[in-house]
Design an enzyme around this catalytic site. Sequence first.
Site, PDB file in Angstrom:
ATOM      1  N   GLY A  67      -4.053  -4.319   6.230  1.00  0.00           N
ATOM      2  CA  GLY A  67      -3.053  -4.048   7.259  1.00  0.00           C
ATOM      3  C   GLY A  67      -3.279  -2.684   7.859  1.00  0.00           C
ATOM      4  O   GLY A  67      -4.034  -1.865   7.319  1.00  0.00           O
ATOM      5  N   SER A  97       0.854  -1.181   0.000  1.00  0.00           N
ATOM      6  CA  SER A  97       0.000   0.000   0.000  1.00  0.00           C
ATOM      7  C   SER A  97       0.892   1.233   0.000  1.00  0.00           C
ATOM      8  O   SER A  97       1.742   1.382   0.869  1.00  0.00           O
ATOM      9  CB  SER A  97      -0.887  -0.039   1.256  1.00  0.00           C
ATOM     10  N   LYS A 144      -3.121   5.214  -2.612  1.00  0.00           N
ATOM     11  CA  LYS A 144      -4.094   6.013  -1.866  1.00  0.00           C
ATOM     12  C   LYS A 144      -4.518   7.189  -2.739  1.00  0.00           C
ATOM     13  O   LYS A 144      -3.675   7.815  -3.392  1.00  0.00           O
ATOM     14  CB  LYS A 144      -3.452   6.525  -0.577  1.00  0.00           C
ATOM     15  N   ASP A 182     -13.583  -1.790   3.141  1.00  0.00           N
ATOM     16  CA  ASP A 182     -12.661  -1.896   4.281  1.00  0.00           C
ATOM     17  C   ASP A 182     -13.404  -1.368   5.514  1.00  0.00           C
ATOM     18  O   ASP A 182     -14.064  -2.132   6.228  1.00  0.00           O
ATOM     19  CB  ASP A 182     -11.384  -1.082   3.949  1.00  0.00           C
ATOM     20  N   ASP A 191      -7.302   3.178  -3.014  1.00  0.00           N
ATOM     21  CA  ASP A 191      -8.012   3.191  -1.731  1.00  0.00           C
ATOM     22  C   ASP A 191      -8.285   4.644  -1.359  1.00  0.00           C
ATOM     23  O   ASP A 191      -7.351   5.433  -1.206  1.00  0.00           O
ATOM     24  CB  ASP A 191      -7.149   2.516  -0.652  1.00  0.00           C
ATOM     25  N   LYS A 195      -1.245  -0.887  -4.241  1.00  0.00           N
ATOM     26  CA  LYS A 195      -2.446  -0.111  -3.883  1.00  0.00           C
ATOM     27  C   LYS A 195      -2.038   1.336  -3.677  1.00  0.00           C
ATOM     28  O   LYS A 195      -1.094   1.622  -2.934  1.00  0.00           O
ATOM     29  CB  LYS A 195      -3.039  -0.710  -2.613  1.00  0.00           C
ATOM     30  N   GLU A 245     -11.040   0.581  -3.398  1.00  0.00           N
ATOM     31  CA  GLU A 245     -11.304   0.305  -1.981  1.00  0.00           C
ATOM     32  C   GLU A 245     -11.967   1.500  -1.293  1.00  0.00           C
ATOM     33  O   GLU A 245     -11.512   2.629  -1.421  1.00  0.00           O
ATOM     34  CB  GLU A 245      -9.974  -0.038  -1.294  1.00  0.00           C
ATOM     35  N   LYS A 288      -9.526  -7.069   8.173  1.00  0.00           N
ATOM     36  CA  LYS A 288      -8.468  -6.689   9.119  1.00  0.00           C
ATOM     37  C   LYS A 288      -8.937  -7.118  10.496  1.00  0.00           C
ATOM     38  O   LYS A 288     -10.006  -6.680  10.943  1.00  0.00           O
ATOM     39  CB  LYS A 288      -8.280  -5.169   9.148  1.00  0.00           C
TER      40      LYS A 288
HETATM   41  O1  OSB Z   1      -7.109   1.815   4.565  1.00  0.00           O
HETATM   42  O2  OSB Z   1      -6.058   0.014   4.298  1.00  0.00           O
HETATM   43  C1  OSB Z   1      -6.148   1.115   4.820  1.00  0.00           C
HETATM   44  C2  OSB Z   1      -3.005   1.796   6.892  1.00  0.00           C
HETATM   45  C3  OSB Z   1      -3.547   2.410   7.999  1.00  0.00           C
HETATM   46  C4  OSB Z   1      -4.901   2.629   8.043  1.00  0.00           C
HETATM   47  C5  OSB Z   1      -5.717   2.230   6.976  1.00  0.00           C
HETATM   48  C6  OSB Z   1      -5.176   1.606   5.870  1.00  0.00           C
HETATM   49  C7  OSB Z   1      -3.791   1.416   5.818  1.00  0.00           C
HETATM   50  C8  OSB Z   1      -3.108   0.843   4.658  1.00  0.00           C
HETATM   51  C9  OSB Z   1      -1.734   0.256   4.888  1.00  0.00           C
HETATM   52  O3  OSB Z   1      -3.524   0.909   3.542  1.00  0.00           O
HETATM   53  C10 OSB Z   1      -1.753  -1.225   4.908  1.00  0.00           C
HETATM   54  C11 OSB Z   1      -0.452  -1.779   5.459  1.00  0.00           C
HETATM   55  O4  OSB Z   1       0.539  -1.807   4.734  1.00  0.00           O
HETATM   56  O5  OSB Z   1      -0.416  -2.180   6.646  1.00  0.00           O
HETATM   57 MG    MG Z   2      -8.298   0.650   3.246  1.00  0.00          MG
END
Ligand code: OSB
Ligand code: MG
Length: 381
Positions: A301, A146, A174, A249, A199, A172, A224, A273
Site C-alpha cells: 500500500g 504497516s 519500519k 518492494d 521494512d 510490519k 522487506e 503495488k
Molecule cells: O514501503 O511499503 C512501503 C507507505 C508509503 C510508502 C511506502 C510504503 C508504505 C507502507 C504503508 O508501508 C502501507 C500502507 O498501509 O498503505
Molecule cells: Mg515497503
Amino acid sequence: MSPDDAGGGPGLSLRSVALFEVALPLVRPFRTSFGEETNKRAILVRVDGGDVAGWGECVASEEPRYSEEWLAGSWLALQTIFGPALLDAPLADARAVGERLRWVRGHRMAKAAVEAAVLDATLRRLGRSLADELGAVRDRVPCGVSVGIAATVGAMIEEIHGYLGHGYRRVKLKIEPGRDIDVIRAVREALPDTPLSVDANGAYRLSDAPVFEALDEMGLVMIEQPLDHEDLVEHAALQWRLRTPICLDESIRSARDAAAAIELEACRVINIKPGRVGGVLEAKRIHDVCLKQGMPVWIGGMLETGVGRAANLALAALPGVTMPGDTSASDRYFAEDLTVPFVLAPDGTMAVPTGPGLGVEPRPERLEACTVRRAVVTRSS
Ligand code: OSB
Ligand code: MG
C-alpha cells in the site's frame, strides 16, 4: 478469459480528464527511513466518457523519496502528457492506455492512475467488478498493518496492541539504521506469537549484513527491501546469508524485474503495488509470473484513499496472493476517507469490492472538502 485479456470491454471515447489534488490528514504521522508524512496528498483522476466516468488514484508522494516520482511531477505529466494522450483518440480498452503511453519512460504512478480510471469506466459500463475482471478467487482478504517508526518503543508496542485488537493478522514495522535490532527485539519479546515483518525502505548496505543476521534470529515473516532498490545482486547475496525471506518492494517495477529477481534468487517474497509498477494490469502480470514460479506475493500500500485501496483489494483477491497485505482499513489512515470507509472485520479480513469497476468512488462533498488544486484537460485544450 485468458489472464492477459483483462482490460475491460468495448471502446471508450473520452471528453475530459479531470485532476484533483487532495490532502487528507492522517490519524497519526507515518514515519519511515526516508521521512515523515502527516498529511496524505494524492492526485485523483476522473475520466469522463460521456455515459460513464471512472476514477483512479496517483500514489506519488510529495517528495521523490520512495521513487523518482513526486506529486508535482506527476501532476504535470498527467496534465500535459497523459491527459492529452487519452483524449487524442478512442481507447479500445484499458490495455490501450499502456500501449498508447509505452513511449513514456517511467512515470509509472501517473500511468497507473489513468489506467485505473479507464478500467473503472469501461468496467462500470459492462457492470463488471475489477476483482472479477482480474480473476479474483475470494471475496474477503486477510489484512496486515504497516506501523511507522515511533518516538519510543513503548509507544510502538501500544500502537501495535491497538491494531491487534482490531484483528490485523500481520504487523510490519519500519526500521532504519540505529532503530532496528533493539526495537524489534523489544517488540518480539512483548508479542512472542504475532506474525511480524520489517521494512527498511532500502536504508541499509550489504556491509550492514550483521544487523540482518541479528534480525534473522527473531522469527520474522520477512524482511522487506533491506538494500538499495537498484541492486538485485546485493539482495541475492544477503538472501544467501539469511533464513528469513527477503521481500522486494521498491526493486520490482515490472514483470520483467520480478522475473529477474526470481532468476537471481534476490528474494523469496514480492510486494506488489499497482502504482509502483504502472498499473493494475502490470500488477496482474507480476502476479502471474510469480504464481507460475512459486514466488509468494502480497499487495502493498501507499497510504491510499479509498479509491486506490479498492484496486489493491481487488488484486489481493487473486490466487497467487498468499500473505496478508498492507491493505488496512480506512480508519487506520483517516478520520474520514474520501469514499465510503473500508472496514476490517474482527477476524482481520476485509471485503473485496463487488460493485462495477472499482466499486467505490469519491463522495462529492468529501472530495470537495479535501481538494486543494484542480485542473481539467479537454480535447480543445
Ligand atoms: O514501503 O511499503 C512501503 C507507505 C508509503 C510508502 C511506502 C510504503 C508504505 C507502507 C504503508 O508501508 C502501507 C500502507 O498501509 O498503505
Ligand atoms: Mg515497503
